[in-house]
Design a protein around this motif. Structure first.
Motif, PDB file in Angstrom:
ATOM      1  N   UNK A 300      34.781  10.918  11.616  1.00 31.62           N
ATOM      2  CA  UNK A 300      33.560  12.326  12.368  1.00 31.62           C
ATOM      3  C   UNK A 300      31.784  10.962  12.009  1.00 31.62           C
ATOM      4  N   UNK A 301      31.940  10.802  13.177  1.00 32.38           N
ATOM      5  CA  UNK A 301      31.085   9.814  12.676  1.00 32.38           C
ATOM      6  C   UNK A 301      29.580  10.028  13.749  1.00 32.38           C
ATOM      7  N   UNK A 302      28.612  10.499  14.280  1.00 36.02           N
ATOM      8  CA  UNK A 302      28.346  10.343  15.218  1.00 36.02           C
ATOM      9  C   UNK A 302      27.713   9.234  16.261  1.00 36.02           C
ATOM     10  N   UNK A 303      28.329   8.053  15.877  1.00 38.59           N
ATOM     11  CA  UNK A 303      27.942   6.885  16.666  1.00 38.59           C
ATOM     12  C   UNK A 303      29.597   6.847  17.273  1.00 38.59           C
ATOM     13  N   UNK A 304      30.480   6.968  16.988  1.00 41.93           N
ATOM     14  CA  UNK A 304      31.933   7.543  17.614  1.00 41.93           C
ATOM     15  C   UNK A 304      32.360   8.632  18.423  1.00 41.93           C
ATOM     16  N   UNK A 305      31.209   9.958  18.234  1.00 42.06           N
ATOM     17  CA  UNK A 305      31.046  10.508  19.163  1.00 42.06           C
ATOM     18  C   UNK A 305      30.215  10.499  20.903  1.00 42.06           C
ATOM     19  N   UNK A 306      29.165   9.042  20.689  1.00 45.18           N
ATOM     20  CA  UNK A 306      28.216   8.456  21.470  1.00 45.18           C
ATOM     21  C   UNK A 306      29.721   7.873  22.259  1.00 45.18           C
ATOM     22  N   UNK A 307      30.719   6.901  21.848  1.00 45.53           N
ATOM     23  CA  UNK A 307      31.213   5.593  22.058  1.00 45.53           C
ATOM     24  C   UNK A 307      32.172   6.651  23.187  1.00 45.53           C
ATOM     25  N   UNK A 308      32.850   8.119  23.093  1.00 45.25           N
ATOM     26  CA  UNK A 308      33.485   9.093  23.402  1.00 45.25           C
ATOM     27  C   UNK A 308      32.756   9.775  24.644  1.00 45.25           C
ATOM     28  N   UNK A 309      31.226   9.899  24.317  1.00 48.08           N
ATOM     29  CA  UNK A 309      30.634  10.568  26.093  1.00 48.08           C
ATOM     30  C   UNK A 309      30.583   9.482  26.548  1.00 48.08           C
ATOM     31  N   UNK A 310      30.769   8.133  26.715  1.00 46.12           N
ATOM     32  CA  UNK A 310      30.734   7.056  27.633  1.00 46.12           C
ATOM     33  C   UNK A 310      31.994   7.230  27.927  1.00 46.12           C
ATOM     34  N   UNK A 311      33.446   7.518  27.345  1.00 46.60           N
ATOM     35  CA  UNK A 311      34.441   7.218  27.826  1.00 46.60           C
ATOM     36  C   UNK A 311      34.640   8.824  28.810  1.00 46.60           C
ATOM     37  N   UNK A 312      34.323  10.084  27.831  1.00 49.84           N
ATOM     38  CA  UNK A 312      34.122  11.139  29.300  1.00 49.84           C
ATOM     39  C   UNK A 312      33.322  10.581  30.370  1.00 49.84           C
ATOM     40  N   UNK A 313      32.442  10.374  30.515  1.00 48.47           N
ATOM     41  CA  UNK A 313      31.540   9.796  31.424  1.00 48.47           C
ATOM     42  C   UNK A 313      32.271   9.167  32.654  1.00 48.47           C
ATOM     43  N   UNK A 314      33.149   8.080  32.203  1.00 45.99           N
ATOM     44  CA  UNK A 314      33.812   7.663  33.498  1.00 45.99           C
ATOM     45  C   UNK A 314      35.033   8.090  33.634  1.00 45.99           C
ATOM     46  N   UNK A 315      35.144   8.838  32.785  1.00 48.87           N
ATOM     47  CA  UNK A 315      36.740   9.651  32.676  1.00 48.87           C
ATOM     48  C   UNK A 315      36.158  10.014  34.418  1.00 48.87           C
ATOM     49  N   UNK A 316      34.987  10.933  34.234  1.00 48.08           N
ATOM     50  CA  UNK A 316      34.587  12.290  34.669  1.00 48.08           C
ATOM     51  C   UNK A 316      34.673  12.161  36.515  1.00 48.08           C
ATOM     52  N   UNK A 317      33.748  10.573  36.783  1.00 47.25           N
ATOM     53  CA  UNK A 317      33.518   9.857  37.632  1.00 47.25           C
ATOM     54  C   UNK A 317      34.157  10.762  39.280  1.00 47.25           C
ATOM     55  N   UNK A 318      35.363   9.747  38.218  1.00 46.56           N
ATOM     56  CA  UNK A 318      36.708  10.293  40.114  1.00 46.56           C
ATOM     57  C   UNK A 318      36.498  11.555  40.632  1.00 46.56           C
ATOM     58  N   UNK A 319      36.352  12.780  39.283  1.00 46.39           N
ATOM     59  CA  UNK A 319      36.274  13.855  40.220  1.00 46.39           C
ATOM     60  C   UNK A 319      35.938  14.116  40.533  1.00 46.39           C
ATOM     61  N   UNK A 320      34.120  13.104  40.203  1.00 50.23           N
ATOM     62  CA  UNK A 320      33.193  14.582  41.041  1.00 50.23           C
ATOM     63  C   UNK A 320      33.706  13.724  42.120  1.00 50.23           C
ATOM     64  N   UNK A 321      33.562  12.016  42.750  1.00 47.21           N
ATOM     65  CA  UNK A 321      33.587  10.849  43.830  1.00 47.21           C
ATOM     66  C   UNK A 321      34.754  11.186  44.277  1.00 47.21           C
ATOM     67  N   UNK A 322      35.854  11.022  44.315  1.00 49.87           N
ATOM     68  CA  UNK A 322      37.156  10.429  44.394  1.00 49.87           C
ATOM     69  C   UNK A 322      37.941   9.977  45.411  1.00 49.87           C
ATOM     70  N   UNK A 323      36.295   9.572  45.834  1.00 53.64           N
ATOM     71  CA  UNK A 323      36.597   8.588  47.541  1.00 53.64           C
ATOM     72  C   UNK A 323      35.307   7.395  46.813  1.00 53.64           C
ATOM     73  N   UNK A 324      35.148   6.796  46.400  1.00 50.00           N
ATOM     74  CA  UNK A 324      34.131   6.198  45.535  1.00 50.00           C
ATOM     75  C   UNK A 324      34.738   5.304  44.043  1.00 50.00           C
TER      76      UNK A 324
END
Length: 339
Positions: A300-324
């Motif tokens: 439970x560190x802020x820096x780990x939350x920052x890493x998780x934010x990046x991973x989640x954003x990249x995982x969401x990209x194909x949901x929003x842009x499925x053909x890109x």
């Protein structure tokens, strides 16, 4: 931006440091997002509980106060003009991956293709000591659970109760401001970082902090909300009165996921289990990051939350842009996208 949006790519629930950085990561991938928080300002616990408390484990920042960290994160997302819905509590979530509908306690409705829950510990409040007449001292400010302005404690005689990092950190931070610091704990062993423990022993040796161990809170002495002493009791029933005008009990936060627990995803002990590789919850299209997220090895560190934010954003990209296809690029190469 203050206008309430009706739809977006990503709804980010929680505008603390992890939520703010998630907004930046989404924006860097050209994902439109909205920040939602029940508080009247961004910053979460950093802004509400310890704006003047130094944080020492943010990379490239030897020490940064909570409020300054939030200000820096706001500057980072400023070029993107990200909408935010403050004073909104998300009460309902329906729909499915790619098409969610969120409803708030203000009657607002927001459609989103994906959701990031960055709600920290959820709804939070202090664990209050069971002392008679406590409320009157809380109302007067003689008993406080958060330190928002260090200057307010200038020249005061303070009992700090607790054995964890918060108690240690504030004893060390306020020792040069207060007239007297008592550090109270039920045993002569504190749970804190080795460096904090070393500094505490130095402060005790220098007479800047007095350890009161092994004792527990017993009663408050005073009238009309004006505190003049704190009674403490040892394991044998012996009572000692500490002359003090302020009590700071640091016994942790009582947390509650609130409406989130009713949205159909797996929960465990006020946290949301996620897949470690992308922070997706058991509900497809809904991600959890920061303190609210749990998985084996989680810190439970802020820096780990920052890493998780990046991973989640990249995982969401194909949901929003499925053909890109998303080709990973470093920010030093691609810069900041135009708003």
């Amino acid at each position: 931006m203050t206008d309430t949006p009706s739809e977006t790519d990503v709804a980010i629930i929680g505008a603390g440091p992890t939520g703010l950085f998630a907004a930046f990561q989404c924006a860097m991938l050209r994902l439109h997002c909205v920040l939602i928080d029940v508080l009247p300002e961004t910053g979460g616990q950093c802004a509400a509980l310890y704006p003047e408390k130094p944080i020492y484990d943010i990379p490239a920042c030897p020490a940064v106060e909570g409020a300054q960290l939030i200000a820096n994160l706001e500057r980072q997302i400023a070029p993107f003009s990200i909408p935010r819905m403050l004073r909104h509590r998300v009460e309902s979530l329906s729909g499915q991956r790619g098409d969610f509908v969120l409803g708030t306690d203000k009657g607002a409705t927001l459609r989103a293709k994906a959701v990031i829950i960055a709600a920290g510990a959820g709804a939070f409040g202090p664990n209050r000591p069971p002392l008679e007449g406590l409320e009157a001292y809380e109302d007067s400010g003689a008993v406080q659970y958060y330190v928002r302005r260090k200057a307010d404690f200038q020249g005061r005689s303070i009992v700090i109760a607790g054995g964890g990092d918060s108690a240690l950190d504030w004893a060390l931070t306020l020792k040069d401001i207060a007239a007297k610091i008592y550090l109270l704990h039920r045993r002569d062993r504190f749970r804190g970082a080795p460096e904090s423990l070393r500094q505490l022993e130095e402060a005790v040796a220098a007479g800047q902090v007095e350890k009161v161990v092994p004792y527990q809170l017993h009663a408050l002495q005073g009238e009309n909300g004006a505190l003049r002493g704190v009674d403490v009791i040892d394991m044998d029933g012996g009572i000692r009165t500490l002359e003090a005008d302020t009590l700071l009990p640091f016994f942790g936060l009582a947390t509650d996921l609130g409406p989130v627990a009713r949205w159909g995803m797996d929960t465990a002990r006020s946290t949301i289990p996620v897949t470690p590789s992308n922070c997706e919850t058991s509900l497809p299209g809904v991600f959890a990051i920061g303190d609210v997220a749990s998985y084996p090895g989680k810190l439970k560190l802020i820096l780990q939350g920052f890493s998780e934010a990046a991973m989640a954003a990249h995982a969401i990209h194909p949901i929003v842009y499925p053909e890109q296809a998303l080709h990973f690029e470093y920010s030093t190469s691609k810069g900041v996208p135009a708003a």
